[in-house]
Design a protein around this motif. Structure first.
Motif, mmCIF file in Angstrom:
data_model
loop_
_atom_site.group_PDB
_atom_site.id
_atom_site.type_symbol
_atom_site.label_atom_id
_atom_site.label_comp_id
_atom_site.label_asym_id
_atom_site.label_seq_id
_atom_site.Cartn_x
_atom_site.Cartn_y
_atom_site.Cartn_z
ATOM 1 N N VAL A 87 -53.744 6.286 24.413
ATOM 2 C CA VAL A 87 -52.324 5.997 24.586
ATOM 3 C C VAL A 87 -52.210 4.738 25.435
ATOM 4 C CG1 VAL A 87 -50.107 6.872 25.401
ATOM 5 C CG2 VAL A 87 -51.819 8.472 24.486
ATOM 6 N N TRP A 88 -51.617 3.694 24.840
ATOM 7 C CA TRP A 88 -51.574 2.384 25.478
ATOM 8 C C TRP A 88 -50.210 2.091 26.057
ATOM 9 C CZ3 TRP A 88 -56.156 0.314 26.126
ATOM 10 C CH2 TRP A 88 -57.196 0.732 25.289
ATOM 11 N N GLY A 89 -50.204 1.392 27.174
ATOM 12 C CA GLY A 89 -48.990 0.896 27.789
ATOM 13 C C GLY A 89 -49.120 -0.605 27.986
ATOM 14 N N ASN A 90 -48.428 -1.133 28.975
ATOM 15 C CA ASN A 90 -48.435 -2.572 29.198
ATOM 16 C C ASN A 90 -49.200 -3.004 30.446
ATOM 17 O OD1 ASN A 90 -46.873 -3.147 26.932
ATOM 18 N ND2 ASN A 90 -45.011 -2.599 28.033
ATOM 19 N N GLY A 91 -49.717 -2.066 31.216
ATOM 20 C CA GLY A 91 -50.376 -2.427 32.461
ATOM 21 C C GLY A 91 -51.886 -2.483 32.337
ATOM 22 N N LYS A 92 -52.536 -2.333 33.480
ATOM 23 C CA LYS A 92 -53.993 -2.391 33.553
ATOM 24 C C LYS A 92 -54.640 -1.050 33.212
ATOM 25 C CE LYS A 92 -54.201 -6.037 37.007
ATOM 26 N NZ LYS A 92 -54.800 -6.470 38.271
ATOM 27 N N THR A 93 -53.832 -0.002 33.062
ATOM 28 C CA THR A 93 -54.381 1.318 32.765
ATOM 29 C C THR A 93 -53.896 1.794 31.399
ATOM 30 O OG1 THR A 93 -52.568 2.504 33.842
ATOM 31 C CG2 THR A 93 -54.493 1.935 35.213
ATOM 32 N N TYR A 94 -54.567 2.788 30.906
ATOM 33 C CA TYR A 94 -54.218 3.451 29.653
ATOM 34 C C TYR A 94 -54.609 4.909 29.790
ATOM 35 C CZ TYR A 94 -59.171 2.386 28.923
ATOM 36 O OH TYR A 94 -60.533 2.264 29.080
ATOM 37 N N ARG A 95 -54.161 5.731 28.871
ATOM 38 C CA ARG A 95 -54.500 7.147 28.908
ATOM 39 C C ARG A 95 -55.394 7.497 27.729
ATOM 40 N NH1 ARG A 95 -49.637 10.406 28.407
ATOM 41 N NH2 ARG A 95 -48.810 8.618 27.324
ATOM 42 N N VAL A 96 -56.282 8.439 27.958
ATOM 43 C CA VAL A 96 -57.075 9.023 26.885
ATOM 44 C C VAL A 96 -56.872 10.533 26.995
ATOM 45 C CG1 VAL A 96 -59.326 9.208 25.776
ATOM 46 C CG2 VAL A 96 -58.752 7.142 27.067
ATOM 47 N N GLU A 97 -56.423 11.127 25.892
ATOM 48 C CA GLU A 97 -56.065 12.548 25.886
ATOM 49 C C GLU A 97 -56.966 13.303 24.924
ATOM 50 O OE1 GLU A 97 -51.933 12.381 24.829
ATOM 51 O OE2 GLU A 97 -51.358 11.686 26.843
ATOM 52 N N HIS A 98 -57.438 14.445 25.387
ATOM 53 C CA HIS A 98 -58.328 15.292 24.593
ATOM 54 C C HIS A 98 -57.735 16.689 24.515
ATOM 55 C CE1 HIS A 98 -61.483 12.260 25.223
ATOM 56 N NE2 HIS A 98 -61.028 12.210 26.459
ATOM 57 N N VAL A 99 -57.786 17.278 23.324
ATOM 58 C CA VAL A 99 -57.437 18.686 23.159
ATOM 59 C C VAL A 99 -58.678 19.380 22.629
ATOM 60 C CG1 VAL A 99 -55.935 20.365 22.035
ATOM 61 C CG2 VAL A 99 -55.021 18.131 22.696
ATOM 62 N N LEU A 100 -59.067 20.454 23.300
ATOM 63 C CA LEU A 100 -60.208 21.257 22.878
ATOM 64 C C LEU A 100 -59.651 22.466 22.143
ATOM 65 C CD1 LEU A 100 -60.994 19.647 25.561
ATOM 66 C CD2 LEU A 100 -62.885 21.258 25.687
ATOM 67 N N ARG A 101 -60.036 22.629 20.875
ATOM 68 C CA ARG A 101 -59.516 23.716 20.049
ATOM 69 C C ARG A 101 -60.659 24.506 19.415
ATOM 70 N NH1 ARG A 101 -54.123 23.030 18.999
ATOM 71 N NH2 ARG A 101 -53.309 20.941 19.301
ATOM 72 N N LEU A 102 -60.426 25.792 19.268
ATOM 73 C CA LEU A 102 -61.340 26.601 18.479
ATOM 74 C C LEU A 102 -61.166 26.207 17.017
ATOM 75 C CD1 LEU A 102 -60.777 30.038 20.224
ATOM 76 C CD2 LEU A 102 -62.668 28.448 20.535
ATOM 77 N N PRO A 103 -62.133 26.498 16.167
ATOM 78 C CA PRO A 103 -62.015 26.113 14.760
ATOM 79 C C PRO A 103 -60.750 26.648 14.071
ATOM 80 C CG PRO A 103 -64.279 26.666 15.237
ATOM 81 C CD PRO A 103 -63.473 27.026 16.471
ATOM 82 N N ASP A 104 -60.185 27.746 14.565
ATOM 83 C CA ASP A 104 -58.949 28.268 13.959
ATOM 84 C C ASP A 104 -57.703 27.555 14.467
ATOM 85 O OD1 ASP A 104 -58.418 29.300 16.502
ATOM 86 O OD2 ASP A 104 -58.540 31.402 15.883
ATOM 87 N N GLY A 105 -57.887 26.545 15.336
ATOM 88 C CA GLY A 105 -56.766 25.773 15.845
ATOM 89 C C GLY A 105 -56.235 26.221 17.195
ATOM 90 N N THR A 106 -56.734 27.336 17.709
ATOM 91 C CA THR A 106 -56.290 27.833 19.011
ATOM 92 C C THR A 106 -56.704 26.865 20.117
ATOM 93 O OG1 THR A 106 -56.557 30.119 18.269
ATOM 94 C CG2 THR A 106 -56.443 29.765 20.648
ATOM 95 N N PRO A 107 -55.742 26.395 20.923
ATOM 96 C CA PRO A 107 -56.121 25.477 22.007
ATOM 97 C C PRO A 107 -56.868 26.210 23.121
ATOM 98 C CG PRO A 107 -53.739 25.825 21.993
ATOM 99 C CD PRO A 107 -54.307 26.588 20.829
ATOM 100 N N ALA A 108 -57.949 25.607 23.585
ATOM 101 C CA ALA A 108 -58.718 26.160 24.702
ATOM 102 C C ALA A 108 -58.423 25.391 25.985
ATOM 103 C CB ALA A 108 -60.207 26.120 24.386
ATOM 104 N N ALA A 109 -58.216 24.077 25.869
ATOM 105 C CA ALA A 109 -57.951 23.259 27.062
ATOM 106 C C ALA A 109 -57.450 21.887 26.643
ATOM 107 C CB ALA A 109 -59.221 23.118 27.901
ATOM 108 N N GLU A 110 -56.873 21.188 27.613
ATOM 109 C CA GLU A 110 -56.496 19.784 27.458
ATOM 110 C C GLU A 110 -57.123 19.023 28.619
ATOM 111 O OE1 GLU A 110 -52.173 19.328 27.138
ATOM 112 O OE2 GLU A 110 -52.134 21.464 26.622
ATOM 113 N N VAL A 111 -57.678 17.866 28.318
ATOM 114 C CA VAL A 111 -58.225 16.993 29.353
ATOM 115 C C VAL A 111 -57.542 15.643 29.182
ATOM 116 C CG1 VAL A 111 -60.293 15.930 30.333
ATOM 117 C CG2 VAL A 111 -60.449 18.201 29.276
ATOM 118 N N ARG A 112 -56.914 15.161 30.244
ATOM 119 C CA ARG A 112 -56.202 13.883 30.192
ATOM 120 C C ARG A 112 -56.719 12.966 31.280
ATOM 121 N NH1 ARG A 112 -50.415 15.567 27.950
ATOM 122 N NH2 ARG A 112 -51.266 17.175 26.698
#
Length: 146
Positions: A87-112
């Protein structure tokens, strides 16, 4: 100005290994961050960016902030799909977002992460990190860039 592009996030599948478990037999909290790091590195490679060249040119990606939100435990033998979206913005930083899901789509965690690209010579974040990533990527869309 950075022109972001919306694509489906890059995803890798991992299997939980026994040595990643804590005494309660679920994945140790630090391993969630390692899974996110693995996904991000695989995404950068798939985008065609040479990390060796990046570092050789005096640039190093850094995480400035990491937040983990747990939804359900992961246990030994589970498989988990780990996404990576930039995820990009206009400054010196940006975000990277991760979603950890089981194969059936159930979310286990988010790491940002809030991340930046560090000039390793002067130990300062570079201006417009998206441009630096874009010029090195063969497939910039995997990094959320046009």
């Amino acid at each position: 100005m950075t022109e972001a592009v919306r694509t489906d996030p890059f995803t890798v599948r991992l299997e939980v290994r026994s040595y990643e478990l804590d005494p309660q037999l679920h994945v140790n909290g630090a391993v969630y961050q390692q899974y996110a790091d693995h996904s991000r590195f695989a995404c950068v490679q798939a985008a065609g960016v040479s990390v060796e060249e990046l570092i050789g040119d005096g640039l190093g990606p850094v995480n400035l902030e990491t937040v983990i939100r747990y939804h359900r435990e992961l246990r030994g033998g589970d498989e988990v799909d780990v996404s990576c979206a930039w995820v990009w913005g206009n400054g010196k930083t940006y975000r990277v977002e991760h979603v950890l899901r089981l194969p059936d789509g159930t979310p286990a965690a988010e790491v940002r992460h809030v991340s930046g690209l560090l000039d390793l010579r002067n130990r300062r974040l570079v201006d417009d990190p998206a441009a630096r990533w874009r010029e090195r990527a063969e497939r910039p869309e995997l990094l959320g860039l046009r």
